[in-house]
Design a protein around this motif. Sequence first.
Motif, PDB file in Angstrom:
ATOM      1  N   GLY A 259     -29.493   1.321  57.754  1.00  0.00           N
ATOM      2  CA  GLY A 259     -30.714   0.929  58.808  1.00  0.00           C
ATOM      3  C   GLY A 259     -31.747   0.390  57.991  1.00  0.00           C
ATOM      4  N   ASP A 260     -32.923   0.992  58.292  1.00  0.00           N
ATOM      5  CA  ASP A 260     -34.122   0.466  57.474  1.00  0.00           C
ATOM      6  C   ASP A 260     -34.573   1.499  56.578  1.00  0.00           C
ATOM      7  OD1 ASP A 260     -34.225  -2.095  58.286  1.00  0.00           O
ATOM      8  OD2 ASP A 260     -35.957  -1.742  59.656  1.00  0.00           O
ATOM      9  N   LEU A 261     -33.670   2.487  56.306  1.00  0.00           N
ATOM     10  CA  LEU A 261     -33.984   3.329  55.250  1.00  0.00           C
ATOM     11  C   LEU A 261     -33.913   2.653  53.866  1.00  0.00           C
ATOM     12  CD1 LEU A 261     -34.392   6.112  53.923  1.00  0.00           C
ATOM     13  CD2 LEU A 261     -31.908   6.449  53.854  1.00  0.00           C
TER      14      LEU A 261
ATOM     15  N   TYR B  36     -36.280  -5.013  67.458  1.00  0.00           N
ATOM     16  CA  TYR B  36     -35.408  -6.159  68.277  1.00  0.00           C
ATOM     17  C   TYR B  36     -34.455  -6.710  67.044  1.00  0.00           C
ATOM     18  CZ  TYR B  36     -37.513  -9.847  65.553  1.00  0.00           C
ATOM     19  OH  TYR B  36     -37.773 -10.843  64.484  1.00  0.00           O
ATOM     20  N   ASP B  37     -34.652  -6.777  65.822  1.00  0.00           N
ATOM     21  CA  ASP B  37     -33.693  -7.233  64.868  1.00  0.00           C
ATOM     22  C   ASP B  37     -32.711  -6.475  64.599  1.00  0.00           C
ATOM     23  OD1 ASP B  37     -35.653  -5.899  63.849  1.00  0.00           O
ATOM     24  OD2 ASP B  37     -35.877  -7.503  61.970  1.00  0.00           O
ATOM     25  N   HIS B  38     -32.664  -5.250  65.227  1.00  0.00           N
ATOM     26  CA  HIS B  38     -31.575  -4.184  64.959  1.00  0.00           C
ATOM     27  C   HIS B  38     -30.671  -3.855  66.038  1.00  0.00           C
ATOM     28  CE1 HIS B  38     -32.548  -3.263  60.728  1.00  0.00           C
ATOM     29  NE2 HIS B  38     -33.747  -3.652  60.871  1.00  0.00           N
ATOM     30  N   TYR B  39     -31.280  -4.188  67.446  1.00  0.00           N
ATOM     31  CA  TYR B  39     -30.740  -3.528  68.573  1.00  0.00           C
ATOM     32  C   TYR B  39     -30.931  -4.486  69.771  1.00  0.00           C
ATOM     33  CZ  TYR B  39     -31.408  -0.598  72.713  1.00  0.00           C
ATOM     34  OH  TYR B  39     -31.186  -0.093  74.220  1.00  0.00           O
TER      35      TYR B  39
ATOM     36  N   ASP C 178     -25.567 -10.718  61.515  1.00  0.00           N
ATOM     37  CA  ASP C 178     -27.024 -11.175  61.268  1.00  0.00           C
ATOM     38  C   ASP C 178     -27.858 -10.013  60.801  1.00  0.00           C
ATOM     39  OD1 ASP C 178     -29.108 -12.845  60.642  1.00  0.00           O
ATOM     40  OD2 ASP C 178     -29.186 -13.623  62.484  1.00  0.00           O
ATOM     41  N   ASN C 179     -28.771 -10.147  60.037  1.00  0.00           N
ATOM     42  CA  ASN C 179     -29.662  -9.239  59.427  1.00  0.00           C
ATOM     43  C   ASN C 179     -29.124  -7.919  58.890  1.00  0.00           C
ATOM     44  OD1 ASN C 179     -32.679  -8.502  58.938  1.00  0.00           O
ATOM     45  ND2 ASN C 179     -32.639  -7.267  60.730  1.00  0.00           N
ATOM     46  N   SER C 180     -29.051  -6.758  59.645  1.00  0.00           N
ATOM     47  CA  SER C 180     -28.443  -5.939  59.335  1.00  0.00           C
ATOM     48  C   SER C 180     -27.316  -5.383  60.015  1.00  0.00           C
ATOM     49  CB  SER C 180     -29.169  -4.351  59.273  1.00  0.00           C
ATOM     50  OG  SER C 180     -30.379  -4.485  58.421  1.00  0.00           O
TER      51      SER C 180
ATOM     52  N   MET D  88     -27.971  -6.295  52.869  1.00  0.00           N
ATOM     53  CA  MET D  88     -28.321  -6.919  54.184  1.00  0.00           C
ATOM     54  C   MET D  88     -30.000  -6.897  54.251  1.00  0.00           C
ATOM     55  SD  MET D  88     -27.568  -3.321  56.160  1.00  0.00           S
ATOM     56  CE  MET D  88     -28.782  -2.034  55.997  1.00  0.00           C
ATOM     57  N   HIS D  89     -30.320  -7.426  55.387  1.00  0.00           N
ATOM     58  CA  HIS D  89     -31.724  -7.617  55.688  1.00  0.00           C
ATOM     59  C   HIS D  89     -32.448  -8.625  54.827  1.00  0.00           C
ATOM     60  CE1 HIS D  89     -35.561  -5.944  57.608  1.00  0.00           C
ATOM     61  NE2 HIS D  89     -34.648  -5.312  58.353  1.00  0.00           N
ATOM     62  N   TYR D  90     -31.948  -9.643  54.693  1.00  0.00           N
ATOM     63  CA  TYR D  90     -32.302 -10.881  53.656  1.00  0.00           C
ATOM     64  C   TYR D  90     -32.537 -11.935  54.600  1.00  0.00           C
ATOM     65  CZ  TYR D  90     -27.190 -11.336  53.486  1.00  0.00           C
ATOM     66  OH  TYR D  90     -26.006 -11.419  53.758  1.00  0.00           O
TER      67      TYR D  90
ATOM     68  N   SER E  91     -29.405   1.844  64.461  1.00  0.00           N
ATOM     69  CA  SER E  91     -30.235   2.803  63.714  1.00  0.00           C
ATOM     70  C   SER E  91     -31.391   2.882  64.152  1.00  0.00           C
ATOM     71  CB  SER E  91     -30.123   2.087  62.177  1.00  0.00           C
ATOM     72  OG  SER E  91     -30.896   0.780  62.348  1.00  0.00           O
ATOM     73  N   HIS E  92     -31.961   2.003  64.974  1.00  0.00           N
ATOM     74  CA  HIS E  92     -33.412   2.090  65.498  1.00  0.00           C
ATOM     75  C   HIS E  92     -33.522   1.068  66.694  1.00  0.00           C
ATOM     76  CE1 HIS E  92     -34.281  -0.397  62.135  1.00  0.00           C
ATOM     77  NE2 HIS E  92     -35.368  -0.620  62.454  1.00  0.00           N
ATOM     78  N   ALA E  93     -34.577   0.921  67.083  1.00  0.00           N
ATOM     79  CA  ALA E  93     -34.882   0.336  68.296  1.00  0.00           C
ATOM     80  C   ALA E  93     -35.670  -1.028  68.159  1.00  0.00           C
ATOM     81  CB  ALA E  93     -35.795   0.677  69.380  1.00  0.00           C
TER      82      ALA E  93
HETATM   83 ZN   LIG Z   1     -35.528  -3.827  59.986  1.00  0.00          ZN
END
Ligand SMILES: [Zn+2]
Length: 241
Positions: free
Chosen positions: A135-137, A63-66, A10-12, A203-205, A59-61
């Motif tokens: 990640g979010d880069l 909530y939608d990545h960790y 999901d997400n990324s 990703m991230h859609y 990739s980072h903290a």
């Molecule tokens: Zn993000």
Amino acid sequence: MQKSHITYLDNSGFALETGERFFVFDYYNNHPAGGRLGLAGGVIDPAEIAGKNVFVFVSHAHYDHYNKVIFQWERQIKNIHYILSDDIPPRHGALIATPGQSYELDGMRIDVLRSTDEGAAFLIDAGGQVIYHAGDLNWWHWEGEDPRWNADMAAAYQKEIHRLKDVAIDIAFVPVDPRLGDNLLLGVDHLMRTADVRLAVPMHYSANQKAVANAIATAPQTGPYRSRIVPPLRRGQSITV
Ligand SMILES: [Zn+2]
């Protein structure tokens, strides 16, 4: 060429099995889709992958990545390694990844890029397979944002992606976010023209696959590399490449 098996979580979030390794990126949604168990439901069931050599990247903290549930997996998975962006609270045994640094882990080289949002992106040379997870880069160009902000963003993104110039990447996970409107392809377009990407995975859609698929299929600038972008996946959907 080694076969790789990719599952969209999901997400990324993705699971990627390649060679002797099983990678998990940016895991957050622990609720199975459609009542299906494990990977088929877009979730990690540690029992399902207990015998594998597992590498969990965060990739980072946000909530939608960790999701801290990842740390419970080590009860069932003997060979599990955590690679955490340095904005995640440090944890015994985990590799803390700082942007600009490179690391060796289990025969892999991991280069850490700086995100234009929070945290890190990862370039992983797994020997036989080079994997990039952004990640979010991304080139976050928002309509209506202060033009200076957008210009700084453009410069920061291009500077970071320049580190990937002509780098051969087998699989690149890249944000293509429909909330950016007409600018949703800026980031992936710049990456595809800078690095030598064999296969890009959007990703991230969130659940907005259609907007992403449409943009990739119809935007003229994607012409030269369109065939190297995988259509956006549904949760639990897998592809072998
Ligand atoms: Zn993000």
